[in-house]
Scaffold this motif. Structure first.
Motif, PDB file in Angstrom:
ATOM      1  N   LYS A  63       0.911  -1.363   0.041  1.00 58.23           N
ATOM      2  CA  LYS A  63       0.005  -0.196  -0.017  1.00 58.23           C
ATOM      3  C   LYS A  63       0.776   1.328   0.226  1.00 58.23           C
ATOM      4  N   PHE A  66       2.087   1.889  -3.386  1.00 60.94           N
ATOM      5  CA  PHE A  66       0.800   2.435  -4.309  1.00 60.94           C
ATOM      6  C   PHE A  66       0.763   3.810  -4.093  1.00 60.94           C
ATOM      7  N   PHE A  67       0.738   4.384  -2.741  1.00 59.59           N
ATOM      8  CA  PHE A  67       0.622   5.546  -2.606  1.00 59.59           C
ATOM      9  C   PHE A  67       2.032   6.638  -2.786  1.00 59.59           C
ATOM     10  N   ARG A  70       2.557   8.041  -7.592  1.00 54.06           N
ATOM     11  CA  ARG A  70       1.385   9.054  -7.779  1.00 54.06           C
ATOM     12  C   ARG A  70       0.853   8.598  -9.287  1.00 54.06           C
ATOM     13  N   ARG A  73      -1.320   5.428  -8.619  1.00 54.33           N
ATOM     14  CA  ARG A  73      -2.372   5.747  -7.998  1.00 54.33           C
ATOM     15  C   ARG A  73      -3.523   6.445  -8.806  1.00 54.33           C
ATOM     16  N   ARG A  77      -7.353   1.696  -9.377  1.00 53.04           N
ATOM     17  CA  ARG A  77      -8.045   1.415  -8.104  1.00 53.04           C
ATOM     18  C   ARG A  77      -7.707  -0.057  -7.717  1.00 53.04           C
TER      19      ARG A  77
END
Length: 201
Positions: A63, A66-67, A70, A73, A77
């Protein structure tokens, strides 16, 4: 570096600490990534306590990646589920490059043995569909643990992930448990397809 041998009770305490951090981390992040349910019962777990902790850490690290990216992201989804060092990616991505790139990033995380990339190319599913998926997951857990299948089988031994009506089943099970569980879930309303991702014991 391998985790040091510790008593199960200490591993469970460490796991509780990790779980306690999750709401804080999620509160600082967009709702783009749908995580798995934390704090699941470990009483009947077939994974060692250290493996349960490792899987939680893998999800958190994925996670974070993922963040941090950018461009990924903004164009996807993605939900992340780790079970016994095997990571399932579900959700939607704008294009195949984003889909593949994130799977490659996850595959390089420490201790990840395999990545199942089930992310589909296309627009993100609606909030209504996400709600229906959540309902299917809840019904599946109730059906598995409701005594309609294998006597005294603990539903926490099966990880249920639902994405756009497709139900993914993970866990360390016998072949009989896998078949019985699959048939129970397949009959539930709203289920489009069941994908078995079990490991057999």
């Amino acid at each position: 570096m391998p985790l040091p041998p510790l008593p199960n009770a200490l591993w469970l305490a460490l796991l509780a600490s990790v779980i306690g951090l999750v709401p804080v981390l999620q509160g600082c992040a967009p709702a783009a990534v749908v995580g798995t349910a934390y704090g699941a019962s470990v009483i009947h777990e077939r994974r060692p306590a250290s493996t349960v902790l490792d899987d939680e850490v893998i999800e958190l690290q994925a996670k974070q990646r993922f963040f941090q990216h950018r461009e990924i992201r903004r164009a996807s989804r993605i939900s992340i589920t780790s079970y016994n060092y095997r990571v399932l990616l579900t959700g939607q991505a704008d294009n195949a490059e984003v889909r593949k790139r994130f799977a490659d990033i996850v595959s390089r995380l420490p201790k990840v043995e395999q990545v199942y990339n089930e992310v589909r190319i296309g627009p993100a599913i609606s909030l209504a569909q996400r709600s229906r998926d959540a309902l299917i997951t809840s019904r599946a857990k109730i059906a598995i643990g409701g005594g309609r299948g294998i006597k005294d089988f603990d539903a926490t031994r099966v990880k249920v992930v639902t994405e756009d009506g497709v139900v993914y089943l993970m866990g360390l099970v016998t072949r009989e448990e896998a078949e019985t569980t699959t048939e129970l879930v397949r009959r539930l309303p709203g289920v489009v397809r069941v994908v078995k991702m079990f490991e057999f014991i």
